[in-house]
Design an enzyme around this catalytic site. Structure first.
Site, PDB file in Angstrom:
ATOM      1  CD  GLU A 186       0.335   6.353  -8.563  1.00  0.00           C
ATOM      2  OE1 GLU A 186      -0.055   5.279  -8.283  1.00  0.00           O
ATOM      3  OE2 GLU A 186       0.989   7.354  -7.927  1.00  0.00           O
ATOM      4  CG  HIS A 220       0.572  13.935  22.977  1.00  0.00           C
ATOM      5  ND1 HIS A 220       1.936  13.552  22.714  1.00  0.00           N
ATOM      6  CD2 HIS A 220       0.013  14.522  22.071  1.00  0.00           C
ATOM      7  CE1 HIS A 220       2.066  13.800  21.420  1.00  0.00           C
ATOM      8  NE2 HIS A 220       1.294  14.423  20.986  1.00  0.00           N
ATOM      9  CB  CYS A 274      -2.330   9.686  -1.988  1.00  0.00           C
ATOM     10  SG  CYS A 274      -3.841   9.310  -0.922  1.00  0.00           S
ATOM     11  CB  THR A 319     -10.249  17.534   1.369  1.00  0.00           C
ATOM     12  OG1 THR A 319      -9.677  17.676   0.323  1.00  0.00           O
ATOM     13  CG2 THR A 319     -10.554  18.650   2.331  1.00  0.00           C
ATOM     14  CB  SER A 357     -11.323   7.998  -4.309  1.00  0.00           C
ATOM     15  OG  SER A 357     -11.341   9.465  -4.165  1.00  0.00           O
ATOM     16  CB  CYS A 392       2.330  17.782  22.115  1.00  0.00           C
ATOM     17  SG  CYS A 392       2.542  17.459  19.945  1.00  0.00           S
ATOM     18  CE  LYS A 445     -13.223  23.366  -7.744  1.00  0.00           C
ATOM     19  NZ  LYS A 445     -14.386  24.275  -8.614  1.00  0.00           N
ATOM     20  CB  CYS A 486      -1.577  14.498  18.410  1.00  0.00           C
ATOM     21  SG  CYS A 486      -0.709  16.209  18.513  1.00  0.00           S
TER      22      CYS A 486
END
Length: 533
Positions: free
Chosen positions: A430, A306, A396, A399, A434, A310, A410, A290
């Site tokens: 931190e 659902h 963390c 996108t 990646s 929802c 950005k 979902c």
């Protein structure tokens, strides 16, 4: 040693060609002399090929006379490529493997006699032998001759050793009658494999595919020969049996790399990495999520039911930013634990270095969405610790794949630094970042520095002032300046160079971009730092 060996070898070979052949060197030794000449030629060619390293060649050329004199008076045994002296004379012998023991002894005696008569010549000849012929098969009693495939004259590993496989070199070259008969039988059974399916069979295959889709294996009959199909079935059964054993032993889990795609809103996304979803969901291969509450389900039917009930149309938490269709929600990991856990599991499908899944209480999550008439759709998010001792403003960041390369990454980075400015702190992401994260941050830092340089009117630039104004860590500023070649060291001082070419290039991109809505407006932020941070 490589340089001295090559120089000394060329001198010895050329002198050997000029001097008359000694009577002790009989015609039986001529093949050996020829092999030595070829080996020295290869070695000299390899030394000539090393001219791509000018520094090394200069050092070797300057030391050549001393090295030659050392070679003339060096009576120590030649070294093997490992740097140790050869353990036995057999490591240096290149005589024919088929020669008898008496013939090899006679050749050794002739060589010793010739060495006595030509004692003034440099003793370089055996160095060629260690370079090319010291490798041996590790099987005890093997002379390294032959190959299991029968296609090579020598072998140097157990995998190609005929003796290890209880065969001889001749047996490997000529297949046995049993092998020949088996090969003929296989060729006979495979005769019909190139005929291909007929028209009726093709229609049957297409009907099967339209009926079952990817939930069933395609029909394999009449595609290949019965023999190849039987081999394939046996391989399938053996692979599944081995996989079940590994699962029982706990070496792999059922969900390891099993989720291939997810259905997320109106998009079907291919996953990049493994995410630790519960085993009963991970083994399905396809997950239905979902896009508003991030609950994951097993089938399209369950998702449809659902979505009908929802009530969520946006992330939980407080909306701290809104401009146009872009909104950012602040979600507390302690207050909305299930949502944040589902968000982390979803993010792990597209992040390699992420390790946080369930311990979400110490973090705040800032979720960016794009609104339309159906609700606020997830664009991306970043998380940050409530109390970071190292002043990390991002733990963390992600996108979603369907929104990548559109400027949203950005925007998320810019928003994280905007929060740091409000907190009157200097922030940094931190580590480790990646690959895509590092590219995004490098691009953002470059843009921030060039904008600052363009608007700067003073004479002296301070790294500390740039950091205070942009909230970027000084370490990140210095690394970016170095990558742009704008930081130089001159007369004991570090100088920041204002490269006008980079600034003009950035201005051209800004003009081309125009008034884009993919920017963060500080006036649209309605946020105060949480207490205790």
């Amino acid at each position: 040693m490589a340089g001295s060996g090559s120089d000394g070898t060329e001198d010895s070979d050329s002198s050997a060609e000029r001097e008359p052949t000694n009577s002790s060197e009989s015609d039986g030794n001529m093949p050996k002399r020829q092999r030595l000449t070829r080996a020295s030629t290869r070695l000299s060619q390899s030394s000539q090929g090393s001219q791509t390293y000018p520094a090394m060649m200069v050092s070797f050329t300057s030391d050549t006379p001393d090295l030659k004199r050392t070679a003339d008076h060096d009576e120590s045994p030649p070294l093997t490529p490992t740097g140790n002296a050869p353990s036995s004379e057999s490591e240096l012998d290149i005589s024919s493997p088929n020669a008898s023991h008496d013939e090899s002894q006679a050749k050794d005696q002739a060589n010793r006699d010739s060495d006595k008569d030509l004692s003034h010549r440099p003793k370089r000849r055996r160095c060629h032998e260690t370079y090319n012929f010291n490798m041996k098969c590790p099987t005890p009693g093997c002379n390294s001759l032959g190959h299991l495939t029968g296609k090579h004259e020598r072998h140097f590993a157990v995998s190609g050793c005929p003796l290890y496989h209880n065969l001889s070199a001749d047996e490997c070259k000529t297949p046995s009658s049993k092998q020949t008969r088996y090969k003929e039988q296989v060729a006979e059974m495979r005769k019909g494999r190139n005929s291909g399916p007929q028209k009726e069979q093709k229609e049957k295959h297409m009907e099967h595919r339209q009926t079952h889709g990817n939930t069933r294996e395609p029909l394999l009959e009449n595609i290949t020969s019965e023999y190849d199909l039987e081999l394939f079935r046996k391989a399938q059964a053996r692979a599944s049996e081995d996989l079940e054993k590994l699962r029982i032993q706990g070496q792999i889990t059922e969900g390891s790399n099993m989720i291939k795609t997810i259905l997320f809103g109106r998009y079907e996304l291919d996953t990049w990495y493994h995410s630790p979803y519960p085993e009963e969901y991970a083994r399905l291969g396809r997950l239905y999520v979902c896009e508003f509450c991030l609950k994951y389900m097993k089938s399209q039917t369950i998702l449809r039911r659902h979505m009908a009930k929802c009530v969520w149309k946006h992330p939980p938490g407080d909306e701290v930013y809104r401009k146009g269709a872009i909104s950012v929600f602040e979600v507390d990991g302690k207050k909305n634990k299930i949502y944040c856990q589902n968000l982390c599991l979803l993010a792990k499908l597209f992040l390699d270095h992420k390790t946080l899944y369930y311990d979400v209480e110490p973090f705040l999550f800032y979720v960016m969405t794009e609104a339309d008439n159906t609700g606020c759709h997830l664009v991306g998010y970043f998380s940050k610790e409530k109390n970071s001792f190292l002043n990390y403003n991002v733990s963390c960041i992600l996108t979603m794949p369907q929104y990548m390369r559109q400027g949203f990454g950005k925007m998320l980075i810019d928003f994280s630094y905007l929060l740091s400015k409000v907190e009157e702190k200097v922030g940094s992401p931190e580590r480790p970042l990646s690959d895509l994260g590092l590219i995004s941050y490098r691009s953002y830092w470059k843009e921030v520095l060039l904008r600052y340089m363009c608007n700067f009117q003073g004479k002296e630039i301070s790294i500390k002032e740039i950091s205070q104004e942009t909230a970027v860590n000084p370490v990140d500023i210095v690394s970016t300046l170095q990558s742009l070649q704008m930081l130089k060291y001159w007369k004991g001082k570090h100088l920041v160079l204002k490269r006008q070419d980079l600034i003009d290039e950035w201005k051209a991109k800004e003009i081309k971009r125009g008034n884009s809505n993919k920017t963060i407006d500080p006036s649209s932020l309605k946020w105060t730092p949480p207490k205790g941070t």
